[in-house]
Design an enzyme around this catalytic site. Structure first.
Site, mmCIF file in Angstrom:
data_model
loop_
_atom_site.group_PDB
_atom_site.id
_atom_site.type_symbol
_atom_site.label_atom_id
_atom_site.label_comp_id
_atom_site.label_asym_id
_atom_site.label_seq_id
_atom_site.Cartn_x
_atom_site.Cartn_y
_atom_site.Cartn_z
ATOM 1 N N TYR A 127 5.802 7.967 9.817
ATOM 2 C CA TYR A 127 4.662 8.631 9.194
ATOM 3 C C TYR A 127 5.110 9.833 8.358
ATOM 4 C CZ TYR A 127 0.776 6.011 11.320
ATOM 5 O OH TYR A 127 -0.145 5.064 11.641
ATOM 6 N N GLN B 5 4.482 7.301 1.742
ATOM 7 C CA GLN B 5 4.095 6.351 2.781
ATOM 8 C C GLN B 5 3.914 4.986 2.126
ATOM 9 O OE1 GLN B 5 3.041 7.052 6.504
ATOM 10 N NE2 GLN B 5 4.907 7.943 5.709
ATOM 11 N N ARG C 169 1.144 15.212 14.220
ATOM 12 C CA ARG C 169 2.002 14.627 13.180
ATOM 13 C C ARG C 169 2.160 15.460 11.919
ATOM 14 N NH1 ARG C 169 -2.012 10.414 13.722
ATOM 15 N NH2 ARG C 169 -3.763 10.683 12.292
ATOM 16 N N ASP C 170 2.924 14.890 11.007
ATOM 17 C CA ASP C 170 3.110 15.387 9.649
ATOM 18 C C ASP C 170 3.847 16.729 9.607
ATOM 19 O OD1 ASP C 170 1.563 13.153 9.220
ATOM 20 O OD2 ASP C 170 -0.286 14.253 8.873
ATOM 21 N N ASN D 49 0.478 5.409 0.493
ATOM 22 C CA ASN D 49 -0.412 6.543 0.745
ATOM 23 C C ASN D 49 0.324 7.858 0.600
ATOM 24 O OD1 ASN D 49 0.182 5.256 3.490
ATOM 25 N ND2 ASN D 49 -0.816 7.059 4.261
ATOM 26 N N ASP D 50 0.277 8.761 1.553
ATOM 27 C CA ASP D 50 0.711 10.151 1.328
ATOM 28 C C ASP D 50 2.049 10.313 0.602
ATOM 29 O OD1 ASP D 50 -1.214 9.989 3.287
ATOM 30 O OD2 ASP D 50 -0.109 11.153 4.763
ATOM 31 N N LEU E 114 0.821 -1.214 0.000
ATOM 32 C CA LEU E 114 0.000 0.000 0.000
ATOM 33 C C LEU E 114 0.851 1.257 0.000
ATOM 34 C CD1 LEU E 114 -3.181 0.776 2.004
ATOM 35 C CD2 LEU E 114 -1.212 2.292 2.279
HETATM 36 C C1 FRU Z 1 -2.742 10.874 6.160
HETATM 37 C C2 FRU Z 1 -2.032 10.169 7.299
HETATM 38 C C3 FRU Z 1 -1.035 11.075 7.980
HETATM 39 C C4 FRU Z 1 -0.058 10.098 8.565
HETATM 40 C C5 FRU Z 1 0.001 9.046 7.494
HETATM 41 C C6 FRU Z 1 0.235 7.659 8.003
HETATM 42 O O1 FRU Z 1 -3.211 10.007 5.195
HETATM 43 O O2 FRU Z 1 -2.963 9.656 8.220
HETATM 44 O O3 FRU Z 1 -1.604 11.948 8.931
HETATM 45 O O4 FRU Z 1 1.186 10.683 8.794
HETATM 46 O O5 FRU Z 1 -1.237 9.095 6.828
HETATM 47 O O6 FRU Z 1 0.427 6.774 6.953
#
Ligand code: FRU
Length: 489
Positions: free
Chosen positions: A105, A62, A166-167, A45-46, A43
């Protein structure tokens, strides 16, 4: 021969043979894109750490390599000269340290003195909830990435805030270094496990990029939901554009229909007074599958954006194929009439073999990777169907309702039905008469741009037939372009 692998497993070379097999299996999927980044296994993601550094574009992301599900997040890494074809660089951050025992993350990249500082959140769970930790890894000119020995660089959340913090997004303003963090505040100030009640952006400051001081939250006069994720900031024509991914914003009739939303604010950020004066706010994307976008500056310092082509924990018909999600095309950001436009970069739009514009009722792309463009008039009914007889998606303009919509309810492979099958915008809120429509189909990834990026619909479709037909409800002058190159080496 899928192995059942513990959710918080991090990569190590002993998995190579298995992951190679999985990667080969992924390549048999009928739904792979050619000009969107997707995970070779598992998977994605971001987008993270987007940057132009040392003569190359860097796209980190991610990544849970072991399954098409959310699990132990690594940072994957791809490099590129043009943001069209990418070279896979494998793992950038493997969460093998105690402080990041539940994953690395999201975060961004900041270039300083010839090095690329990669900020991320070290996910750390305990029986009594998370402990917020932010971390740093530094990439040098040779591409070597090393975690900072003093990690975590920030530990814990300020009083009254949830540890869902986070982030990191680091940037420079007036000669100082600042960091934005996405977070969540408790209305009564009392710590509980999990999210708080109100989304917040927390501002930190540093003199050296290693030590950070908390300054307070940024006053944002908007619906902040219960959590704000993935802050990102860019400057366009002297204005600040703040991108946020809120969880829990109120649904409106036509906006904020997905589980989570991504929004932009145009205005002015004042770091001294910690305010953002908002001149314009809108949802970034009107489709089904878009979240957590990040901005960055390109080779010529232009503002660019890439988003996650997914949202939340959707269920797709391909969930057992061992790959899931991807990233949007790279888009140029610009401001017109105080609205944010985003449109694929030229390197991408030039990658299609364009045929002459012809008056047609049907188009027959000979590939699943193509670009179609035409105009509509919002004062005339219009419908476009893409797919085959009993398996298609629809783009429509309906005068009676005043809506421009995407419908995916007529696909045979149903998608994420819990969140509805139609997404619409009120045409009159944006357009007067003619609107250009640019549709980029990359197999199961579709991006529809109206007025060269004034509104965008990003969404997935899983058409069963190999051959697709693009059918208009009336004759249209339209252009079809087949994608030329293969990408993702
Ligand atoms: C957004 C999120 C972020 C986090 C990441 C984890 O999609 O939830 O806030 O850092 O994905 O994969």
């Amino acid at each position: 021969k899928k192995k059942s692998i513990e959710k918080y497993t991090f990569y190590s070379p002993e998995w190579d043979n298995y992951l190679d097999e999985v990667a080969q299996y992924v390549q048999t999927s009928r739904f792979l894109p050619k000009y969107h980044l997707y995970p070779k296994t598992g998977l994605m993601n971001d987008p993270n750490g987007l940057s132009y550094f040392n003569g190359k574009y860097h796209v980190f992301y991610q990544w849970f390599p072991f399954d098409a599900a959310h699990g132990m997040k690594h940072w994957g890494h791809a490099t590129s000269d043009n943001l069209v074809s990418f070279e896979d660089q494998g793992y950038a951050i493997i969460p093998d340290e105690e402080y990041e025992r539940h994953g690395a993350y999201s975060g961004n990249a900041f270039e300083y003195e010839g090095k690329l500082y990669l900020y991320y959140t070290a996910n750390y769970k305990t029986d009594n909830g998370k402990i917020a930790k932010q971390a740093l890894a530094v990439m040098d000119q040779t591409g070597k990435i090393e975690k900072y020995s003093g990690n975590p660089i920030i530990e814990g959340a300020p009083t009254g805030f949830s540890d869902e913090l986070r982030d990191p997004f680091v940037f420079k303003r007036d000669g100082n270094f600042y960091m934005l963090l996405g977070g969540s505040r408790f209305a009564d100030g009392q710590r509980r496990i999990g999210f708080g009640d109100i989304g917040e952006i927390l501002l930190y400051k540093s003199d050296d990029l290693f030590h950070w001081e908390y300054l307070g939250t940024i006053d944002l006069p908007i619906d902040k939901g219960y959590m704000l994720e993935c802050p990102s900031l860019t400057r366009i024509d002297g204005k600040d554009v703040l991108i946020l991914s809120p969880m829990g914003v109120k649904r409106e009739k036509y906006r904020f229909q997905n589980r989570f939303a991504a929004i932009y604010l145009i205005g002015k950020l004042d770091v001294k007074n910690r305010t953002f004066q908002v001149e314009m706010l809108d949802e970034l994307d009107s489709g089904f599958d878009f979240y957590a976008p990040q901005t960055f500056y390109g080779r010529a310092d232009q503002s660019l954006m890439i988003g996650w082509f997914g949202c939340g924990e959707q269920i797709y018909p391909t969930d057992d194929e061992m790959w899931k999600h991807g990233l949007t095309m790279s888009q140029n950001l610009s401001i017109h009439n105080n609205r944010l436009y985003r449109y694929p970069i030229e390197e991408l739009t030039n990658s299609f073999e364009l045929n002459q514009c012809k008056k047609v009722k049907e188009l027959f792309p000979n590939t699943k990777h193509y670009h179609v463009s035409f105009d509509i008039n919002i004062n005339e009914n219009f419908e476009l169907k893409v797919g085959s007889e009993d398996d298609y998606w629809v783009f429509s303009n309906q005068v009676e309702t005043g809506l421009v919509s995407i419908h995916r309810g007529s696909l045979s492979a149903k998608i994420d039905e819990g969140y509805g099958q139609v997404r619409s915008i009120k045409a009159g809120d944006y357009f007067e008469n003619n609107v250009t429509v640019d549709i980029f189909v990359d197999n199961s990834f579709v991006e529809v741009y109206l007025n060269k990026g004034e509104r965008v619909f990003s969404f997935r479709v899983f058409l069963v037939n190999e051959k697709q037909i693009v059918k208009f409800s009336k004759q249209k002058k339209a252009t079809l372009g087949n994608y030329r190159e293969t990408h993702y080496v």
